[in-house]
Enzyme design. Structure first.
Site, PDB file in Angstrom:
ATOM      1  N   CYS A   1       0.827  -1.214   0.000  1.00 53.88           N
ATOM      2  CA  CYS A   1       0.000   0.000   0.000  1.00 53.88           C
ATOM      3  C   CYS A   1       0.858   1.261   0.000  1.00 53.88           C
ATOM      4  O   CYS A   1       1.572   1.510  -0.958  1.00 53.88           O
ATOM      5  CB  CYS A   1      -1.000  -0.033   1.154  1.00 53.88           C
ATOM      6  SG  CYS A   1      -2.403   1.103   0.890  1.00 53.88           S
TER       7      CYS A   1
ATOM      8  N   LYS B   1     -11.909   8.248  -1.341  1.00 48.98           N
ATOM      9  CA  LYS B   1     -11.189   7.083  -0.855  1.00 48.98           C
ATOM     10  C   LYS B   1     -11.579   5.843  -1.656  1.00 48.98           C
ATOM     11  O   LYS B   1     -12.755   5.583  -1.904  1.00 48.98           O
ATOM     12  CB  LYS B   1     -11.485   6.850   0.627  1.00 48.98           C
ATOM     13  CG  LYS B   1     -10.687   5.704   1.235  1.00 48.98           C
ATOM     14  CD  LYS B   1     -10.963   5.548   2.721  1.00 48.98           C
ATOM     15  CE  LYS B   1     -10.089   4.462   3.331  1.00 48.98           C
ATOM     16  NZ  LYS B   1     -10.335   4.280   4.790  1.00 48.98           N
TER      17      LYS B   1
ATOM     18  N   SER C   1      -7.632  -0.003   0.373  1.00 47.18           N
ATOM     19  CA  SER C   1      -8.077   1.035   1.302  1.00 47.18           C
ATOM     20  C   SER C   1      -7.073   2.175   1.256  1.00 47.18           C
ATOM     21  O   SER C   1      -6.071   2.165   1.963  1.00 47.18           O
ATOM     22  CB  SER C   1      -8.177   0.464   2.727  1.00 47.18           C
ATOM     23  OG  SER C   1      -8.571   1.463   3.640  1.00 47.18           O
TER      24      SER C   1
ATOM     25  N   HIS D   1      -4.202  -4.526   0.089  1.00 56.41           N
ATOM     26  CA  HIS D   1      -3.952  -5.167   1.383  1.00 56.41           C
ATOM     27  C   HIS D   1      -4.384  -6.634   1.360  1.00 56.41           C
ATOM     28  O   HIS D   1      -5.422  -6.997   1.915  1.00 56.41           O
ATOM     29  CB  HIS D   1      -4.709  -4.431   2.491  1.00 56.41           C
ATOM     30  CG  HIS D   1      -4.138  -3.106   2.848  1.00 56.41           C
ATOM     31  ND1 HIS D   1      -3.029  -2.953   3.670  1.00 56.41           N
ATOM     32  CD2 HIS D   1      -4.515  -1.858   2.490  1.00 56.41           C
ATOM     33  CE1 HIS D   1      -2.752  -1.669   3.816  1.00 56.41           C
ATOM     34  NE2 HIS D   1      -3.637  -0.979   3.111  1.00 56.41           N
TER      35      HIS D   1
ATOM     36  N   GLU E   1      -3.268  -8.761   3.140  1.00 56.95           N
ATOM     37  CA  GLU E   1      -3.190  -9.271   4.515  1.00 56.95           C
ATOM     38  C   GLU E   1      -4.430  -8.965   5.352  1.00 56.95           C
ATOM     39  O   GLU E   1      -4.566  -9.493   6.472  1.00 56.95           O
ATOM     40  CB  GLU E   1      -1.941  -8.703   5.216  1.00 56.95           C
ATOM     41  CG  GLU E   1      -2.081  -7.305   5.804  1.00 56.95           C
ATOM     42  CD  GLU E   1      -1.891  -6.178   4.802  1.00 56.95           C
ATOM     43  OE1 GLU E   1      -1.759  -5.019   5.225  1.00 56.95           O
ATOM     44  OE2 GLU E   1      -1.874  -6.471   3.575  1.00 56.95           O
TER      45      GLU E   1
ATOM     46  N   ARG F   1     -14.753   3.161  12.242  1.00 57.27           N
ATOM     47  CA  ARG F   1     -13.830   4.159  12.797  1.00 57.27           C
ATOM     48  C   ARG F   1     -14.050   5.521  12.158  1.00 57.27           C
ATOM     49  O   ARG F   1     -14.121   6.550  12.847  1.00 57.27           O
ATOM     50  CB  ARG F   1     -12.395   3.693  12.566  1.00 57.27           C
ATOM     51  CG  ARG F   1     -11.306   4.660  13.026  1.00 57.27           C
ATOM     52  CD  ARG F   1      -9.995   4.367  12.305  1.00 57.27           C
ATOM     53  NE  ARG F   1     -10.121   4.561  10.869  1.00 57.27           N
ATOM     54  CZ  ARG F   1      -9.248   4.068   9.972  1.00 57.27           C
ATOM     55  NH1 ARG F   1      -8.220   3.336  10.373  1.00 57.27           N
ATOM     56  NH2 ARG F   1      -9.426   4.303   8.682  1.00 57.27           N
TER      57      ARG F   1
END
Length: 302
Positions: free
Chosen positions: A142, A163, A192, A235, A237, A249
């Site tokens: 990323c 985003k 992300s 990502h 992971e 969040r």
């Protein structure tokens, strides 16, 4: 074979509960095996979450992996206790004379800032320069991938209109490359981020090859220097619930985020998301460890 980690690392219990084969240093020290030495520069704010996510993928291969964690000395972590950092992390000055078989540079929530304004940018540049001679292969994730493209090749990032968050479909563009062995022609993976690779600049660097890309999310897996540098703009992971946690969040922060795309069933955030990328994530990390680290690294570094 197991992944070798400190005995008291909190992620050890998490992974053992998931039936991931891990081994603490005491037991591993009794085996006459040359483990792969992997260094993880963890730039994520919630370091313990990132530790478990990466270790889960590194621990699912036939290779014994000895993991060390690196933090920046020029940035004070706000979301991880100093006790945890002191116990499990080191800083660059303490390992700069060592050789590592592999290095992972994670993402970081600083992508909206110019690289030069990030408070640990100079330190990161020293680490990336050191990796050219002291690391067999570096996997950049990323923002870490964007930083590597910028530092090594001068390819800048560009700010997106909004985003990019969600699970996106990717197409393999070079199926003969070893990092993609066993991949389906198309596969899913999370993204992300607020920025993207400058594709016009990327086109001017034929030494950086796009191995997989998405029509919606752009270049995903990039490759250079015979695998010495591998960049992943998303990502692999991420856990199943990571994007949901990020969404919640941001809601609490009052950011008014859009729903992650192709993630919640029927776009209903009250429904549990389904993991559609786990098998390819494991395959990707297994291929990296085998073909670009284990097969290429010397048994004894000189």
């Amino acid at each position: 074979m197991p992944i070798r980690i400190p005995k008291l690392l909190p992620a050890k219990e998490v992974l053992e509960n998931e039936n991931i084969f891990v081994m603490d240093n005491e037991r591993a020290g009794t085996q006459d095996i040359r483990p792969l030495n992997i260094l993880i520069l963890n730039l994520m704010p919630e370091k313990q979450r990132e530790e478990a996510q990466l270790l889960r993928l590194l621990g699912n291969t036939a290779l014994q992996v000895n993991v060390s964690f690196l933090r920046t000395a020029t940035h004070q972590a706000k979301h991880t206790s100093q006790l945890h950092l002191d116990q499990f992390y080191t800083v660059f000055d303490k390992i700069r004379e060592k050789k590592f078989d592999g290095l992972i540079i994670t993402g970081a929530p600083v992508e909206k800032y110019p690289f030069e304004s990030v408070d640990y940018w100079d330190e990161l540049k020293r680490i990336m320069e050191w990796s050219k001679t002291n690391v067999t292969s570096t996997l950049n994730i990323c923002w870490g991938a964007q930083a590597a493209l910028y530092y090594h090749f001068g390819i800048d990032k560009v700010l997106l209109p909004k985003k990019l968050s969600g699970i996106y479909r990717h197409t393999v563009q070079n199926p003969r490359e070893k990092i993609l062995r066993g991949f389906d022609d198309q596969f899913a993976a999370p993204h992300s981020r607020y920025t993207d690779v400058d594709r016009e600049e990327l086109a001017q660097h034929p030494e950086v090859r796009i191995l997989a890309a998405s029509e919606e999310a752009g270049p995903f897996i990039l490759y250079a220097n015979k695998g010495n540098q591998i960049m992943v703009t998303g990502h692999f992971e991420y856990d199943t619930e990571t994007l949901a946690l990020e969404y919640q969040r941001d809601l609490k922060k009052g950011i008014a985020p859009e729903l992650p795309e192709h993630y919640f069933p029927t776009d209903d955030p009250l429904r549990s998301p389904v993991n559609t990328w786990r098998s390819h994530a494991h395959l990707f990390f297994s291929n990296w460890l085998n073909y670009y680290v284990y097969q290429e690294t010397p048994y004894l570094w000189e």
